[in-house]
Design a protein around this motif. Structure first.
Motif, PDB file in Angstrom:
ATOM      1  N   GLY A 102      -6.597  -1.309  10.481  1.00 35.74           N
ATOM      2  CA  GLY A 102      -6.742  -2.631  10.161  1.00 35.74           C
ATOM      3  C   GLY A 102      -6.413  -3.410  11.661  1.00 35.74           C
ATOM      4  O   GLY A 102      -6.852  -4.349  11.827  1.00 35.74           O
ATOM      5  N   GLY A 103      -5.863  -2.528  12.497  1.00 36.56           N
ATOM      6  CA  GLY A 103      -5.966  -2.978  13.815  1.00 36.56           C
ATOM      7  C   GLY A 103      -4.578  -3.697  14.167  1.00 36.56           C
ATOM      8  O   GLY A 103      -4.504  -4.281  15.402  1.00 36.56           O
ATOM      9  N   TRP A 104      -3.657  -3.877  13.261  1.00 34.89           N
ATOM     10  CA  TRP A 104      -2.701  -4.821  13.342  1.00 34.89           C
ATOM     11  C   TRP A 104      -1.349  -4.132  12.747  1.00 34.89           C
ATOM     12  O   TRP A 104      -1.569  -3.373  11.806  1.00 34.89           O
ATOM     13  N   GLY A 105      -0.177  -4.245  12.973  1.00 30.45           N
ATOM     14  CA  GLY A 105       0.682  -3.768  12.295  1.00 30.45           C
ATOM     15  C   GLY A 105       1.917  -3.014  13.235  1.00 30.45           C
ATOM     16  O   GLY A 105       1.752  -2.732  14.398  1.00 30.45           O
ATOM     17  N   PRO A 107      11.202  -7.223   2.415  1.00 36.49           N
ATOM     18  CA  PRO A 107      11.902  -7.329   3.576  1.00 36.49           C
ATOM     19  C   PRO A 107      11.404  -6.589   4.962  1.00 36.49           C
ATOM     20  O   PRO A 107      10.829  -5.318   4.632  1.00 36.49           O
ATOM     21  N   ALA A 108      11.682  -6.914   6.051  1.00 34.20           N
ATOM     22  CA  ALA A 108      10.956  -6.289   7.178  1.00 34.20           C
ATOM     23  C   ALA A 108      11.422  -4.693   7.338  1.00 34.20           C
ATOM     24  O   ALA A 108      10.688  -3.776   7.802  1.00 34.20           O
ATOM     25  N   GLU A 109      13.007  -4.385   6.991  1.00 29.09           N
ATOM     26  CA  GLU A 109      13.290  -3.119   6.993  1.00 29.09           C
ATOM     27  C   GLU A 109      12.607  -2.019   6.058  1.00 29.09           C
ATOM     28  O   GLU A 109      12.812  -0.882   6.290  1.00 29.09           O
ATOM     29  N   VAL A 110      12.103  -2.568   5.092  1.00 27.77           N
ATOM     30  CA  VAL A 110      11.207  -1.612   4.060  1.00 27.77           C
ATOM     31  C   VAL A 110       9.987  -0.825   4.992  1.00 27.77           C
ATOM     32  O   VAL A 110       9.889   0.310   4.525  1.00 27.77           O
ATOM     33  N   GLY A 111       9.581  -1.580   5.780  1.00 30.12           N
ATOM     34  CA  GLY A 111       8.479  -0.818   6.582  1.00 30.12           C
ATOM     35  C   GLY A 111       7.206  -1.000   5.753  1.00 30.12           C
ATOM     36  O   GLY A 111       6.387  -0.062   5.955  1.00 30.12           O
ATOM     37  N   TYR A 112       6.946  -1.996   5.039  1.00 26.98           N
ATOM     38  CA  TYR A 112       5.578  -2.178   4.511  1.00 26.98           C
ATOM     39  C   TYR A 112       4.849  -3.246   5.071  1.00 26.98           C
ATOM     40  O   TYR A 112       5.467  -4.211   4.693  1.00 26.98           O
ATOM     41  N   ASP A 113       3.545  -3.343   5.583  1.00 32.65           N
ATOM     42  CA  ASP A 113       2.943  -4.107   6.050  1.00 32.65           C
ATOM     43  C   ASP A 113       1.738  -4.366   5.085  1.00 32.65           C
ATOM     44  O   ASP A 113       0.728  -3.643   5.035  1.00 32.65           O
ATOM     45  N   VAL A 114       1.734  -5.622   4.468  1.00 34.29           N
ATOM     46  CA  VAL A 114       0.824  -5.857   3.423  1.00 34.29           C
ATOM     47  C   VAL A 114      -0.540  -6.139   4.159  1.00 34.29           C
ATOM     48  O   VAL A 114      -0.693  -7.186   4.675  1.00 34.29           O
ATOM     49  N   LYS A 115      -1.460  -5.342   3.842  1.00 31.86           N
ATOM     50  CA  LYS A 115      -2.925  -5.421   4.532  1.00 31.86           C
ATOM     51  C   LYS A 115      -3.799  -6.030   3.736  1.00 31.86           C
ATOM     52  O   LYS A 115      -4.584  -6.765   4.172  1.00 31.86           O
ATOM     53  N   ARG A 116      -3.681  -5.934   2.321  1.00 25.86           N
ATOM     54  CA  ARG A 116      -4.650  -6.416   1.369  1.00 25.86           C
ATOM     55  C   ARG A 116      -4.175  -6.638   0.032  1.00 25.86           C
ATOM     56  O   ARG A 116      -3.117  -6.000  -0.321  1.00 25.86           O
ATOM     57  N   VAL A 117      -4.545  -7.515  -0.762  1.00 25.42           N
ATOM     58  CA  VAL A 117      -4.468  -7.819  -2.330  1.00 25.42           C
ATOM     59  C   VAL A 117      -5.608  -7.531  -2.850  1.00 25.42           C
ATOM     60  O   VAL A 117      -6.691  -7.874  -2.490  1.00 25.42           O
ATOM     61  N   ILE A 118      -5.484  -6.744  -3.980  1.00 23.21           N
ATOM     62  CA  ILE A 118      -6.684  -6.251  -4.770  1.00 23.21           C
ATOM     63  C   ILE A 118      -6.371  -6.938  -6.274  1.00 23.21           C
ATOM     64  O   ILE A 118      -5.507  -6.733  -6.738  1.00 23.21           O
ATOM     65  N   ILE A 119      -7.454  -7.506  -6.563  1.00 21.99           N
ATOM     66  CA  ILE A 119      -7.259  -8.275  -8.085  1.00 21.99           C
ATOM     67  C   ILE A 119      -8.233  -7.320  -9.119  1.00 21.99           C
ATOM     68  O   ILE A 119      -9.255  -7.067  -8.868  1.00 21.99           O
TER      69      ILE A 119
END
Length: 289
Positions: free
Chosen positions: A51-54, A93-105
């Motif tokens: 996705g180009g960021w993170g 939390p930032a320390e988890v290391g998950y960058d949420v890119k998308r939400v899928i319904i």
């Protein structure tokens, strides 16, 4: 920084946090659409290359929300998914290391949802049929938001009122047996209230009956009066009369406001929630002893 790559709380807690944050942001309608939903998390690949960021060592993360089929159209919009993505990303939390890119319904096929439209969904559909100019006059957003807010308050009152009824019945049966109502002290006005409401119930057979017990034909404040008039059999369950009767009376006043479609302010709402927890804890422990 080094990441843990694991949530310090459950998926259910994350969903609770999302709904709570939506309410804080006054996104009441979106929060309502997540009633009964479930959540899962999927990671795959490094965030920076997806996705180009993170962050370079963080994982690209997708949040899946499984919802009631009747709610999916209201949630599955670009604006709502971005709102949910942003909230999810902030809550993790930032320390988890998950960058949420998308939400899928997605539709939740694991539950037996009631497929008929509920009242809130019907309200939304009716709103969609009315022109924006007329809608702003007869059903402004402020009214809808307060309606959702009041629905939560009513839920607390409904729970504690009916729990009190069942508690009173349990205590009275323990003391007097199945035909306890002929043995307990019931003031004449309350007996008249029950008689009148039973007559109306029999005359209006198209309406749902209140319940099998006569207690269901008494109002919130009447239940307090019943406990007060039969204090000898209830005193072992409460520290004092002043512990329970004033609380019931205060909640009854709030119930009257709701019955007349008046707004219950934040102060009264906090009182209801506090009394709800205190009363239910007291009567539960009393029956367990």
């Amino acid at each position: 920084m080094s990441f843990t790559y694991g949530l310090p709380f459950s998926n259910e807690k994350l969903l609770d946090g999302i709904i709570f944050t939506l309410k804080r942001k006054k996104e009441i309608e979106v929060a309502q659409l997540l009633r009964g939903a479930s959540l899962s998390i999927e990671t795959g690949g490094y965030s920076y290359y997806d996705g180009g960021w993170g962050r370079s060592d963080a994982m690209a993360t997708s949040i899946y929300l499984y919802v009631n089929p009747v709610n999916i159209d209201g949630l599955d919009t670009k604006e709502n998914k971005e709102l949910l993505r942003s909230i999810s990303d902030t809550l993790i939390p930032a320390e988890v290391g998950y960058d949420v890119k998308r939400v899928i319904i997605e539709i939740d096929l694991t539950k037996d949802f009631e497929m008929e439209d509920d009242l809130i969904t019907d309200l939304e559909k009716q709103s969609d049929r009315i022109s924006g100019k007329i809608l702003s006059i007869i059903l402004p957003n402020d009214i809808k938001e307060k309606g959702y807010y009041m629905a939560e308050v009513y839920t607390y009152l409904y729970a504690v009122e009916n729990s009190l009824r069942l508690f009173i019945e349990e205590v009275c049966k323990k003391e007097h047996g199945e035909h306890y109502f002929d043995e307990i002290k019931v003031p004449k006005p309350l007996r008249n209230t029950i008689t009148n409401r039973l007559e109306k119930a029999n005359a209006n057979k198209w309406l749902s009956i209140r319940g099998d017990s006569k207690l269901f034909y008494l109002d919130f404040k009447d239940l307090g009066s019943l406990i007060d008039n039969n204090w000898e059999i209830f005193k072992e369950y409460f520290p004092s009369r002043d512990f329970i009767i004033p609380k019931i009376d205060e909640m009854a006043e709030c119930r009257n406001l709701i019955a007349h479609n008046s707004l219950v302010e934040e102060t009264e709402r906090s009182v209801i929630k506090t009394y709800y927890n205190v009363i239910l804890k007291q009567i539960t422990r009393g029956l367990e002893d």
